[in-house]
Design a protein around this motif. Sequence first.
Motif, PDB file in Angstrom:
ATOM      1  N   ALA A 190      17.407   3.027  17.024  1.00 25.67           N
ATOM      2  CA  ALA A 190      16.986   1.873  16.220  1.00 25.67           C
ATOM      3  C   ALA A 190      16.101   2.297  15.056  1.00 25.67           C
ATOM      4  N   ILE A 191      16.067   1.431  14.047  1.00 25.69           N
ATOM      5  CA  ILE A 191      15.086   1.529  12.968  1.00 25.69           C
ATOM      6  C   ILE A 191      14.299   0.215  13.016  1.00 25.69           C
ATOM      7  N   MET A 192      12.983   0.321  12.987  1.00 29.46           N
ATOM      8  CA  MET A 192      12.156  -0.888  13.074  1.00 29.46           C
ATOM      9  C   MET A 192      11.168  -0.913  11.918  1.00 29.46           C
ATOM     10  N   LEU A 193      11.078  -2.056  11.222  1.00 22.91           N
ATOM     11  CA  LEU A 193      10.123  -2.139  10.108  1.00 22.91           C
ATOM     12  C   LEU A 193       9.692  -3.565   9.815  1.00 22.91           C
ATOM     13  N   GLU A 194       8.549  -3.656   9.129  1.00 20.03           N
ATOM     14  CA  GLU A 194       8.084  -4.927   8.550  1.00 20.03           C
ATOM     15  C   GLU A 194       8.647  -5.012   7.132  1.00 20.03           C
ATOM     16  N   LEU A 195       8.996  -6.207   6.689  1.00 20.47           N
ATOM     17  CA  LEU A 195       9.533  -6.358   5.323  1.00 20.47           C
ATOM     18  C   LEU A 195       8.394  -6.423   4.313  1.00 20.47           C
ATOM     19  N   VAL A 196       7.266  -6.960   4.736  1.00 23.11           N
ATOM     20  CA  VAL A 196       6.021  -6.804   3.972  1.00 23.11           C
ATOM     21  C   VAL A 196       5.010  -6.251   4.965  1.00 23.11           C
ATOM     22  N   GLN A 197       4.552  -5.027   4.745  1.00 23.26           N
ATOM     23  CA  GLN A 197       3.559  -4.452   5.658  1.00 23.26           C
ATOM     24  C   GLN A 197       2.264  -5.231   5.498  1.00 23.26           C
ATOM     25  N   GLY A 198       1.890  -5.978   6.532  1.00 26.94           N
ATOM     26  CA  GLY A 198       0.733  -6.866   6.432  1.00 26.94           C
ATOM     27  C   GLY A 198      -0.577  -6.134   6.626  1.00 26.94           C
ATOM     28  N   GLU A 199      -0.774  -5.584   7.843  1.00 27.33           N
ATOM     29  CA  GLU A 199      -2.031  -4.888   8.139  1.00 27.33           C
ATOM     30  C   GLU A 199      -2.186  -3.655   7.248  1.00 27.33           C
ATOM     31  N   GLY A 200      -1.066  -3.084   6.829  1.00 29.99           N
ATOM     32  CA  GLY A 200      -1.083  -1.894   5.981  1.00 29.99           C
ATOM     33  C   GLY A 200      -1.517  -2.166   4.553  1.00 29.99           C
ATOM     34  N   VAL A 202      -0.311  -5.100   2.548  1.00 27.58           N
ATOM     35  CA  VAL A 202       0.641  -5.954   1.812  1.00 27.58           C
ATOM     36  C   VAL A 202       1.507  -5.124   0.853  1.00 27.58           C
ATOM     37  N   HIS A 203       2.433  -4.380   1.434  1.00 26.19           N
ATOM     38  CA  HIS A 203       3.396  -3.598   0.659  1.00 26.19           C
ATOM     39  C   HIS A 203       4.799  -4.016   1.074  1.00 26.19           C
ATOM     40  N   SER A 204       5.596  -4.434   0.097  1.00 30.65           N
ATOM     41  CA  SER A 204       6.931  -4.962   0.385  1.00 30.65           C
ATOM     42  C   SER A 204       7.980  -3.862   0.324  1.00 30.65           C
ATOM     43  N   VAL A 205       9.025  -4.001   1.161  1.00 31.94           N
ATOM     44  CA  VAL A 205      10.161  -3.100   1.011  1.00 31.94           C
ATOM     45  C   VAL A 205      11.025  -3.627  -0.136  1.00 31.94           C
ATOM     46  N   GLU A 206      11.820  -2.724  -0.723  1.00 27.84           N
ATOM     47  CA  GLU A 206      12.697  -3.088  -1.840  1.00 27.84           C
ATOM     48  C   GLU A 206      14.087  -3.398  -1.317  1.00 27.84           C
ATOM     49  N   ALA A 207      14.777  -4.301  -2.033  1.00 27.68           N
ATOM     50  CA  ALA A 207      16.084  -4.775  -1.557  1.00 27.68           C
ATOM     51  C   ALA A 207      17.132  -3.656  -1.442  1.00 27.68           C
ATOM     52  N   PRO A 208      17.290  -2.791  -2.441  1.00 30.31           N
ATOM     53  CA  PRO A 208      18.333  -1.750  -2.301  1.00 30.31           C
ATOM     54  C   PRO A 208      18.071  -0.823  -1.110  1.00 30.31           C
ATOM     55  N   TYR A 209      16.791  -0.562  -0.843  1.00 28.34           N
ATOM     56  CA  TYR A 209      16.410   0.271   0.303  1.00 28.34           C
ATOM     57  C   TYR A 209      16.847  -0.392   1.603  1.00 28.34           C
ATOM     58  N   ARG A 235       5.703 -17.924   6.009  1.00 29.00           N
ATOM     59  CA  ARG A 235       4.576 -17.191   5.416  1.00 29.00           C
ATOM     60  C   ARG A 235       4.882 -16.630   4.025  1.00 29.00           C
ATOM     61  N   THR A 236       6.094 -16.078   3.843  1.00 31.86           N
ATOM     62  CA  THR A 236       6.392 -15.399   2.570  1.00 31.86           C
ATOM     63  C   THR A 236       7.082 -16.309   1.551  1.00 31.86           C
ATOM     64  N   GLY A 237       7.163 -17.619   1.853  1.00 34.33           N
ATOM     65  CA  GLY A 237       7.814 -18.528   0.919  1.00 34.33           C
ATOM     66  C   GLY A 237       9.272 -18.794   1.248  1.00 34.33           C
ATOM     67  N   LYS A 238       9.795 -18.120   2.260  1.00 36.40           N
ATOM     68  CA  LYS A 238      11.096 -18.444   2.863  1.00 36.40           C
ATOM     69  C   LYS A 238      10.811 -18.591   4.352  1.00 36.40           C
ATOM     70  N   LEU A 239      11.712 -19.259   5.074  1.00 38.25           N
ATOM     71  CA  LEU A 239      11.449 -19.442   6.500  1.00 38.25           C
ATOM     72  C   LEU A 239      11.294 -18.071   7.182  1.00 38.25           C
ATOM     73  N   PHE A 240      12.182 -17.111   6.820  1.00 33.13           N
ATOM     74  CA  PHE A 240      12.068 -15.742   7.325  1.00 33.13           C
ATOM     75  C   PHE A 240      12.128 -14.789   6.133  1.00 33.13           C
ATOM     76  N   ALA A 241      11.361 -13.726   6.181  1.00 35.45           N
ATOM     77  CA  ALA A 241      11.295 -12.818   5.031  1.00 35.45           C
ATOM     78  C   ALA A 241      12.647 -12.172   4.756  1.00 35.45           C
ATOM     79  N   TYR A 242      13.476 -12.007   5.794  1.00 36.22           N
ATOM     80  CA  TYR A 242      14.765 -11.340   5.561  1.00 36.22           C
ATOM     81  C   TYR A 242      15.619 -12.114   4.567  1.00 36.22           C
ATOM     82  N   GLU A 243      15.357 -13.428   4.412  1.00 37.08           N
ATOM     83  CA  GLU A 243      16.122 -14.242   3.464  1.00 37.08           C
ATOM     84  C   GLU A 243      15.868 -13.823   2.010  1.00 37.08           C
ATOM     85  N   HIS A 244      14.727 -13.191   1.724  1.00 39.71           N
ATOM     86  CA  HIS A 244      14.480 -12.702   0.366  1.00 39.71           C
ATOM     87  C   HIS A 244      15.454 -11.588   0.004  1.00 39.71           C
ATOM     88  N   TYR A 245      15.980 -10.911   1.026  1.00 36.61           N
ATOM     89  CA  TYR A 245      16.725  -9.675   0.797  1.00 36.61           C
ATOM     90  C   TYR A 245      18.223  -9.824   1.029  1.00 36.61           C
TER      91      TYR A 245
END
Length: 408
Positions: A190-200, A202-209, A235-245
């Motif tokens: 598996a690969i596991m990640l936050e789409l916006v690293q909160g505690e880290g 507030v750093h967002s992943v990029e869509a192409p990545y 929280r991020t302005g969409k119901l789930f952050a994955y919808e941004h991507y």
Amino acid sequence: MQSLNKTTDSLLASAKQSLLYTANRPDVVMTRGEGMYLWDTEGKSYLDYIGGWAVTSLGHSPAVLQEALAYQSSQLVHASPGFFNRPMIEFADLLTEISGFDKVFFASSGAEANESAIKLARKHGSLHLNGAYEIITMTNSFHGRTLATMSATGKPAFEPLFEPKVPGFKHVPINDFDACFAAISDRTCAIMLELVQGEGGVHSVEAPYLQALRKACDVYNIMLIFDEVQTGLGRTGKLFAYEHYGVKPDVMTLAKGIGSGFPLSAMLTTEQYDLFEPGDQGGTYSAAPISMAAGHAVVSEILQQGLAENAAKQGALIQEKLTALSEDYAVSQIRGKGLLLAFDIPEGTAPVLAAECMKEGLLVNAPNARTIRLMPPLIVTAEEVEKMIQIMTGVLEACGLHNEAVYS
Ligand SMILES: *Cc1c(COP(=O)(O)O)cnc(C)c1O
């Protein structure tokens, strides 16, 4: 105004005597919350841009939560994890309907939801990938405080703690596909990640990545896990952050905002990963009627009030106001999505700024010595944005954090 018999001083003395020392807490005792505000035992009010640590999505003590808890506690608080109950079924239906996933497992904290995801990934590895058990996670990530989720976390401060760690986690930097690709082997499940690293910070992943990760997971039959414990449910302005991507994971974990303060978490997955057998995962409080009623009430209200949209709107307003502030003050790197926002100030000043804001009746978080993070309830209004900016401006001024400070 004293709401308890003991004075604040004697409460603080008792706190220091009888509580295990696990956090640096300021010398106040919180006693009441309503909407965007908290009050302490001295009657002082605080405009809350920490939001119970990105938890109180509906604000403090929302009426719908009070009513749901009162009603459900009059019917059935706890049935036993060995039985179905009505709120469990109703909430599972609601969450699967709105999330795009087929199946849900409920727990009480973000760490437990992530433990469930880790177990499910290892189950997938044992069933379909010749016993592969390694999970690739990100540096600067945060996944919780159990031993496995601490091991998954990519926080340098965790590295020396509680050795030996749970084996089987490899950390790579976010937005570096080559590093992730190089870490994939026949041991990877598996690969596991936050789409916006909160505690880290507030750093967002990029869509192409993220799209590239999805492709690699599909090619190698690796499970993709999004930890949406902090980013989920508006929280991020969409119901789930994955919808941004436009990238859907195989597993998504939720906690924090899902109960607006009631301890609750969920792990969602698809039919394809319906792999647990009885005994693999569970918990005494999993899907207890009282927590399911709370979650159902909170999530219904987030949907009904359009709070994801409000998060997008107020988040944009905050970013605009912070950008204006950055002309006069040493505020830079304004970033984030919706109401998960941060900005940088000169190295070392963030804890001081947060403490000064608190004196002025504003709660903000300093995840590191140069970053201020804002994560207010999703109900925040333009007036409360204006008020926050006003207090923040006064504190930046009082701390002498003028723009020249950065460039001189
Ligand atoms: C807070 C958080 C967790 C841990 O949740 P707990 O409820 O404290 O166990 C895990 N992942 C992320 C992204 C978080 O922000």
